[in-house]
Design a protein around this motif. Sequence first.
Motif, PDB file in Angstrom:
ATOM      1  N   VAL A  88     -27.792 -95.732 -42.334  1.00 55.32           N
ATOM      2  CA  VAL A  88     -28.995 -95.165 -41.738  1.00 55.32           C
ATOM      3  C   VAL A  88     -29.568 -96.147 -40.714  1.00 55.32           C
ATOM      4  O   VAL A  88     -29.997 -95.755 -39.616  1.00 55.32           O
ATOM      5  N   ALA A  89     -29.533 -97.429 -41.052  1.00 52.76           N
ATOM      6  CA  ALA A  89     -30.030 -98.450 -40.124  1.00 52.76           C
ATOM      7  C   ALA A  89     -29.246 -98.414 -38.822  1.00 52.76           C
ATOM      8  O   ALA A  89     -29.833 -98.452 -37.734  1.00 52.76           O
ATOM      9  N   ALA A  90     -27.909 -98.317 -38.927  1.00 52.12           N
ATOM     10  CA  ALA A  90     -27.084 -98.285 -37.718  1.00 52.12           C
ATOM     11  C   ALA A  90     -27.458 -97.092 -36.848  1.00 52.12           C
ATOM     12  O   ALA A  90     -27.613 -97.218 -35.626  1.00 52.12           O
ATOM     13  N   ALA A  91     -27.630 -95.934 -37.487  1.00 56.96           N
ATOM     14  CA  ALA A  91     -27.976 -94.736 -36.728  1.00 56.96           C
ATOM     15  C   ALA A  91     -29.341 -94.896 -36.058  1.00 56.96           C
ATOM     16  O   ALA A  91     -29.512 -94.574 -34.873  1.00 56.96           O
ATOM     17  N   VAL A  92     -30.306 -95.400 -36.809  1.00 58.35           N
ATOM     18  CA  VAL A  92     -31.661 -95.542 -36.269  1.00 58.35           C
ATOM     19  C   VAL A  92     -31.675 -96.548 -35.112  1.00 58.35           C
ATOM     20  O   VAL A  92     -32.268 -96.307 -34.063  1.00 58.35           O
ATOM     21  N   VAL A  93     -30.993 -97.675 -35.311  1.00 55.29           N
ATOM     22  CA  VAL A  93     -30.917 -98.668 -34.235  1.00 55.29           C
ATOM     23  C   VAL A  93     -30.239 -98.050 -33.012  1.00 55.29           C
ATOM     24  O   VAL A  93     -30.618 -98.316 -31.877  1.00 55.29           O
ATOM     25  N   GLY A  94     -29.266 -97.159 -33.254  1.00 51.04           N
ATOM     26  CA  GLY A  94     -28.557 -96.523 -32.156  1.00 51.04           C
ATOM     27  C   GLY A  94     -29.304 -95.365 -31.525  1.00 51.04           C
ATOM     28  O   GLY A  94     -28.732 -94.628 -30.730  1.00 51.04           O
ATOM     29  N   GLY A  95     -30.565 -95.157 -31.897  1.00 56.33           N
ATOM     30  CA  GLY A  95     -31.372 -94.163 -31.212  1.00 56.33           C
ATOM     31  C   GLY A  95     -31.364 -92.778 -31.831  1.00 56.33           C
ATOM     32  O   GLY A  95     -31.817 -91.822 -31.212  1.00 56.33           O
ATOM     33  N   VAL A  96     -30.846 -92.644 -33.056  1.00 55.02           N
ATOM     34  CA  VAL A  96     -30.905 -91.353 -33.739  1.00 55.02           C
ATOM     35  C   VAL A  96     -32.243 -91.303 -34.484  1.00 55.02           C
ATOM     36  O   VAL A  96     -32.452 -92.056 -35.428  1.00 55.02           O
ATOM     37  N   ALA A  97     -33.145 -90.437 -34.021  1.00 55.66           N
ATOM     38  CA  ALA A  97     -34.488 -90.417 -34.604  1.00 55.66           C
ATOM     39  C   ALA A  97     -34.432 -89.854 -36.010  1.00 55.66           C
ATOM     40  O   ALA A  97     -33.787 -88.836 -36.254  1.00 55.66           O
ATOM     41  N   ILE A  98     -35.114 -90.528 -36.945  1.00 57.58           N
ATOM     42  CA  ILE A  98     -35.080 -90.123 -38.341  1.00 57.58           C
ATOM     43  C   ILE A  98     -35.758 -88.762 -38.513  1.00 57.58           C
ATOM     44  O   ILE A  98     -35.499 -88.050 -39.476  1.00 57.58           O
ATOM     45  N   ALA A  99     -36.610 -88.360 -37.553  1.00 63.30           N
ATOM     46  CA  ALA A  99     -37.286 -87.070 -37.650  1.00 63.30           C
ATOM     47  C   ALA A  99     -36.423 -85.943 -37.112  1.00 63.30           C
ATOM     48  O   ALA A  99     -36.846 -84.795 -37.062  1.00 63.30           O
ATOM     49  N   GLY A 100     -35.191 -86.242 -36.698  1.00 61.25           N
ATOM     50  CA  GLY A 100     -34.266 -85.198 -36.273  1.00 61.25           C
ATOM     51  C   GLY A 100     -34.387 -84.836 -34.809  1.00 61.25           C
ATOM     52  O   GLY A 100     -35.347 -85.194 -34.133  1.00 61.25           O
ATOM     53  N   GLY A 101     -33.350 -84.135 -34.316  1.00 62.89           N
ATOM     54  CA  GLY A 101     -33.427 -83.570 -32.977  1.00 62.89           C
ATOM     55  C   GLY A 101     -32.954 -84.431 -31.833  1.00 62.89           C
ATOM     56  O   GLY A 101     -32.740 -83.915 -30.749  1.00 62.89           O
ATOM     57  N   THR A 102     -32.807 -85.734 -32.026  1.00 62.24           N
ATOM     58  CA  THR A 102     -32.303 -86.558 -30.925  1.00 62.24           C
ATOM     59  C   THR A 102     -31.283 -87.562 -31.438  1.00 62.24           C
ATOM     60  O   THR A 102     -31.225 -87.863 -32.621  1.00 62.24           O
ATOM     61  N   GLY A 103     -30.526 -88.094 -30.493  1.00 61.10           N
ATOM     62  CA  GLY A 103     -29.543 -89.124 -30.811  1.00 61.10           C
ATOM     63  C   GLY A 103     -28.139 -88.649 -30.551  1.00 61.10           C
ATOM     64  O   GLY A 103     -27.901 -87.471 -30.331  1.00 61.10           O
ATOM     65  N   SER A 104     -27.211 -89.602 -30.541  1.00 60.46           N
ATOM     66  CA  SER A 104     -25.820 -89.239 -30.301  1.00 60.46           C
ATOM     67  C   SER A 104     -24.929 -90.096 -31.182  1.00 60.46           C
ATOM     68  O   SER A 104     -25.336 -91.152 -31.656  1.00 60.46           O
ATOM     69  N   ALA A 105     -23.695 -89.604 -31.389  1.00 59.85           N
ATOM     70  CA  ALA A 105     -22.749 -90.355 -32.204  1.00 59.85           C
ATOM     71  C   ALA A 105     -22.393 -91.668 -31.533  1.00 59.85           C
ATOM     72  O   ALA A 105     -22.189 -92.681 -32.206  1.00 59.85           O
ATOM     73  N   TRP A 106     -22.350 -91.666 -30.171  1.00 61.79           N
ATOM     74  CA  TRP A 106     -22.024 -92.908 -29.469  1.00 61.79           C
ATOM     75  C   TRP A 106     -23.095 -93.952 -29.727  1.00 61.79           C
ATOM     76  O   TRP A 106     -22.793 -95.119 -29.946  1.00 61.79           O
ATOM     77  N   GLY A 107     -24.361 -93.508 -29.652  1.00 55.17           N
ATOM     78  CA  GLY A 107     -25.457 -94.443 -29.905  1.00 55.17           C
ATOM     79  C   GLY A 107     -25.344 -95.039 -31.294  1.00 55.17           C
ATOM     80  O   GLY A 107     -25.443 -96.249 -31.479  1.00 55.17           O
ATOM     81  N   ALA A 108     -25.109 -94.153 -32.281  1.00 58.71           N
ATOM     82  CA  ALA A 108     -25.011 -94.627 -33.665  1.00 58.71           C
ATOM     83  C   ALA A 108     -23.852 -95.599 -33.818  1.00 58.71           C
ATOM     84  O   ALA A 108     -23.969 -96.618 -34.512  1.00 58.71           O
ATOM     85  N   ALA A 109     -22.724 -95.312 -33.141  1.00 61.21           N
ATOM     86  CA  ALA A 109     -21.569 -96.209 -33.231  1.00 61.21           C
ATOM     87  C   ALA A 109     -21.905 -97.562 -32.621  1.00 61.21           C
ATOM     88  O   ALA A 109     -21.541 -98.615 -33.171  1.00 61.21           O
ATOM     89  N   LEU A 110     -22.621 -97.545 -31.493  1.00 59.07           N
ATOM     90  CA  LEU A 110     -23.055 -98.809 -30.892  1.00 59.07           C
ATOM     91  C   LEU A 110     -23.977 -99.563 -31.848  1.00 59.07           C
ATOM     92  O   LEU A 110     -23.894-100.785 -31.978  1.00 59.07           O
ATOM     93  N   GLY A 111     -24.866 -98.808 -32.524  1.00 63.73           N
ATOM     94  CA  GLY A 111     -25.752 -99.426 -33.506  1.00 63.73           C
ATOM     95  C   GLY A 111     -24.943-100.106 -34.602  1.00 63.73           C
ATOM     96  O   GLY A 111     -25.234-101.239 -34.998  1.00 63.73           O
ATOM     97  N   ALA A 112     -23.906 -99.410 -35.087  1.00 64.94           N
ATOM     98  CA  ALA A 112     -23.060 -99.979 -36.138  1.00 64.94           C
ATOM     99  C   ALA A 112     -22.363-101.242 -35.643  1.00 64.94           C
ATOM    100  O   ALA A 112     -22.280-102.250 -36.352  1.00 64.94           O
ATOM    101  N   LEU A 113     -21.871-101.197 -34.386  1.00 61.19           N
ATOM    102  CA  LEU A 113     -21.224-102.377 -33.810  1.00 61.19           C
ATOM    103  C   LEU A 113     -22.200-103.548 -33.716  1.00 61.19           C
ATOM    104  O   LEU A 113     -21.863-104.687 -34.035  1.00 61.19           O
ATOM    105  N   LEU A 114     -23.436-103.223 -33.287  1.00 56.96           N
ATOM    106  CA  LEU A 114     -24.436-104.273 -33.115  1.00 56.96           C
ATOM    107  C   LEU A 114     -24.748-104.931 -34.459  1.00 56.96           C
ATOM    108  O   LEU A 114     -24.780-106.160 -34.581  1.00 56.96           O
ATOM    109  N   LEU A 115     -24.960-104.098 -35.491  1.00 61.30           N
ATOM    110  CA  LEU A 115     -25.278-104.652 -36.814  1.00 61.30           C
ATOM    111  C   LEU A 115     -24.138-105.532 -37.312  1.00 61.30           C
ATOM    112  O   LEU A 115     -24.368-106.595 -37.885  1.00 61.30           O
ATOM    113  N   THR A 116     -22.887-105.083 -37.095  1.00 60.64           N
ATOM    114  CA  THR A 116     -21.750-105.872 -37.561  1.00 60.64           C
ATOM    115  C   THR A 116     -21.655-107.178 -36.784  1.00 60.64           C
ATOM    116  O   THR A 116     -21.386-108.242 -37.357  1.00 60.64           O
TER     117      THR A 116
END
Lengths: 358, 340
Positions: A280-308
Amino acid sequence: MTAPTAQRPPAGASATEGTTARSRRGAALAQRLVVVRELGILAALVLLIGVTLIANPRFLSGQNVRDLMLSAAVLVVLAAGQTMVIITRNVDLSVGSVLGLSAYATGTLLVAHPGTPVVVALLAGTAVGALCGLVTGAVVAVAKVPSLVVTLGMLYAIRGLDSLWASSSDRLQINASDLPAGFKSFGGARLLGVPVLFLLAIVVVALVGVHLRSYRSGRELYGIGSAPEAARLSGIPVGRRVLTAFVVNGALAGLAGVLYAARFQTLDTTAGTGLELNVVAAAVVGGVAIAGGTGSAWGAALGALLLTTIGTALPQLGLNPFWRDAAVGALILAAIALDRTLTLRLAARLRGRNLRGS
Amino acid sequence: MAVDTAPVAGNAAPPQARAPRRQFTLPGGSVISTFLVLFLVIASFSVEGFASTRNAGFLLLDVVAVALIALPLTLIVVTGEIDLSVASVVGLSSAVMGKLWFAGLSLQTIIPLCLVLGAVLGAVNGLLVTRLGLPSLAVTIGTLALYRGLAFVVLGDQAVADFPREWTRWAIGSIGGTGIPNAVLPLLVLIAVTAVLLHATPIGRSLYAMGNSEDAARFSGIDVGRTKLWLFVAAGVVSALGGVFWTLRYGSARADNASGLELQVIAAILLGGVSIFGGSGGLLGVLAGALLLASVRNALQLVNVPSDVLNIVTGVLLIVAVVAPQVAAGVRTRTRARPR
């Protein structure tokens, strides 16, 4: 969130055209916001790597990068799946447990039938995960129970099932020596120098990303997330879409379980414990809003890369690795604060345009 | 955090007349309390050693931390917010306690410092949620990682264990030989305070109002932001107190103390009938939920079910607790609609 323009009856052709032009401009603006958001996280990643490179010029050596990719692969796959669920204004906290169950199931299969091809192992793990996702999704979509609660329950239940299985089969741990050589070599395999596990993760992200961006069923997930009631009224099969999102997410968590097994090759029933919050942290950092409706898989993947990357970069920077969690936490807070600011600014600009237009 | 396709708990009431709301005032949680009593009776007769004084003492000692943290967290959930960082505050408070004790301070100085730390941590959560308008779920996932990370920064993977005997003995000891742990007394005081606050004061009513409709609450003159801020501060202080208790009870200050406890606390709250959307539920249900979870685990442990497998029970109980009322409501509306 209904835009005021949507409620106004179209008074005439020109007014309608104006509205569509405006909404197109609004959409373009929103699109730019998403791009800015993803570029931002990419910039943060590049900055982190740059600073680390100054501290240790060998940070980007071949072996280091491959290790980084291997560590990131599991989280990237999970983040892509979680993105689909979060976009519909739901969340799946059970992915860590699903990963554990799938990893153990795959391990057991490989121990019992050492000749199993890797592809079959991948499919088996994915199927286990999809089944878990189907149960979760059915409870969420049919019984209409908040997903936070259901998936919290599934987190416990699936982990318990995993333990029950392991303790009743007298094989609490599966070691590397138990696994067939073919599967172990898959874990370390490379294609053009890039670990195959990471390539698989990239393929997953690309598929999810394209589906979310360009397919009707993908776009409808955004509709559901930004206004569930409006989505239902406009004929989107909300229940079915949400169920599908959970099944896909479960399947990807199952796939991640096989990747986990291939990477670590030592499996017990604690595999993946606590991973859900990282995802969830990776997704949120990658710009996927927890309230729904925005974000992309690429953003979430970048978030995961950043956290790692943070995890591996800290020691290189001479910082205690214990700072990792604190840095991740600070990053999440920064990301959501940034999102909030950008959204407020976007809303203000859209409002300004509407006023000028009418 | 859910599919809002059906007007379930809360503000979106369907146009047709509805049965008067149960579970709104003090008697809420009667269903889960009945389950608890039933389970305790059955377990006392069928599980050997369950009803012994010794076992009851262990059981209560296990419940103390969960019930303690559940108190402020219930108030937060009733307003429609959530705080996932509570267990990390427990860990950070424990780590700081160990570090300061190692540095030679007395516990009389350390404990107030820990509580102040908890207040600050809670205030950070509260300010981010109320001043910046950020979703509490996301904020507290962030501070969950941040506070736990800081705990590791403070203490690393070390443990501080040489706390004075009289303190640690108090933490595991019981009142006179009755088997009731000493810590239950202060807990009861806090329960009483929270129950009165939630169920018998205008502040408590305002929390339900916020949970049902934040805008309506604001228009009726409730200072939503300030109230929520204070709730987060309270959660921080109480969690820090939980950290002090945890450290003394296990006689060991560690950065990873109480990892994952937030999920247990939230499970107890939701099992107790508090809606995750806010606006409904009561303290009695939450306490019954916490006790039920702990007693089911305890009873199964006594009949030698491996502790990991107990997770199935926790999970299924939680899901059933939310699905059952939904199904019941669905059946009720269907039977009511049929005569037409």
